[in-house]
Design an enzyme around this catalytic site. Sequence first.
Site, PDB file in Angstrom:
ATOM      1  CG  ASN A   9      14.633  50.807  44.434  1.00  0.00           C
ATOM      2  OD1 ASN A   9      15.640  50.647  45.116  1.00  0.00           O
ATOM      3  ND2 ASN A   9      14.130  52.003  44.151  1.00  0.00           N
ATOM      4  CG  HIS A  93      14.051  56.035  42.422  1.00  0.00           C
ATOM      5  ND1 HIS A  93      13.474  56.787  43.423  1.00  0.00           N
ATOM      6  CD2 HIS A  93      13.304  54.915  42.304  1.00  0.00           C
ATOM      7  CE1 HIS A  93      12.421  56.124  43.894  1.00  0.00           C
ATOM      8  NE2 HIS A  93      12.298  54.989  43.240  1.00  0.00           N
ATOM      9  CD  GLU A  95      12.430  56.902  47.022  1.00  0.00           C
ATOM     10  OE1 GLU A  95      13.363  56.089  47.154  1.00  0.00           O
ATOM     11  OE2 GLU A  95      11.222  56.578  47.101  1.00  0.00           O
ATOM     12  CD  GLU A 163       9.602  53.949  40.121  1.00  0.00           C
ATOM     13  OE1 GLU A 163       9.288  52.854  40.583  1.00  0.00           O
ATOM     14  OE2 GLU A 163      10.492  54.664  40.603  1.00  0.00           O
ATOM     15  N   GLY A 169       5.272  54.407  47.378  1.00  0.00           N
ATOM     16  CA  GLY A 169       5.184  54.162  48.812  1.00  0.00           C
ATOM     17  C   GLY A 169       3.928  54.704  49.471  1.00  0.00           C
ATOM     18  CB  SER A 208       1.496  51.802  45.372  1.00  0.00           C
ATOM     19  OG  SER A 208       1.953  52.811  46.257  1.00  0.00           O
TER      20      SER A 208
HETATM   21  P1  PGA Z   1       6.940  51.370  46.005  1.00  0.00           P
HETATM   22  O1  PGA Z   1       8.250  52.042  45.368  1.00  0.00           O
HETATM   23  O2  PGA Z   1       6.691  50.074  45.250  1.00  0.00           O
HETATM   24  O3  PGA Z   1       7.296  51.124  47.451  1.00  0.00           O
HETATM   25  O4  PGA Z   1       5.818  52.327  45.836  1.00  0.00           O
HETATM   26  C1  PGA Z   1       8.475  52.000  43.985  1.00  0.00           C
HETATM   27  C2  PGA Z   1       9.804  52.631  43.652  1.00  0.00           C
HETATM   28  O5  PGA Z   1      10.140  53.691  44.210  1.00  0.00           O
HETATM   29  O6  PGA Z   1      10.557  52.121  42.799  1.00  0.00           O
END
Ligand code: PGA
Length: 248
Positions: A9, A93, A95, A163, A169, A208
């Site tokens: 992603n 997601h 976010e 997740e 992140g 991560s």
């Molecule tokens: P990340 O993000 O691997 O940078 O932690 C994962 C995601 O949000 O799909």
Amino acid sequence: MARKLAAGNWKMNGTQASLTEATALAQAFPTSNVDILLCPPATLIAPMAAALKGSAVATGGQDCHSNVSGAHTGDISAEQLADAGATYVITGHSERRADHSETDADVRSKTQAAYDAGLMAIVCVGETLSQREAGEALKVVHSQLQSSLPADIDATKLVIAYEPVWAIGTGKVPTLDEIAEIHADMRATLKTRFGADADAISLLYGGSVKPSNAAEIFAVPDVDGALVGGASLKAADFSGIVAALQKA
Ligand code: PGA
């Protein structure tokens, strides 16, 4: 058996110049025993799908609108993603849930739209840090999963990504036991809904994931792959994760 999937992603990262990372990834895996996917920003879907045509790497969207068309400035429908060459779309997601106040009901209708457009939907669920600290992770994910799936969807068109919001992140990852607990509950929840077909639904872990921790995460029961943010931007990093999944 669920298919194994390494999904990247890119979020709001990447320009035309970044397409070389996608083609480098495809060159690294001329054939693959696992599915490989990149979800670039919307501006890059059509050129990426064209560049990856005939390769082992698929292209996907990061979100879709629940309607087929209409007066929704700035939004993109699942049909438009499919028309641009996408075969997958991420829905729900964290976010999107946080930045755009998307509810489980929104995720459900977006996932229905993805299904109607013939796309594979990667439905994301996951608890926040305060929910994890309050001992509510299992309950939250269980409820999100039940409420985010539309009435009319086929198990073969569905992927679920667990997740934890606090792991995205941040470099923080749940323990392998914590991942196993959630994934076992997700599989059980899906079995209640889809029966034996639930075994064919790929359950991804995301948050991560890096080349250095991928192998141990892929060894967890009911982990069929990963949804990867930061480490999917460079072919060199993402290749390590794909290779780990191929060996799992
Ligand atoms: P990340 O993000 O691997 O940078 O932690 C994962 C995601 O949000 O799909």
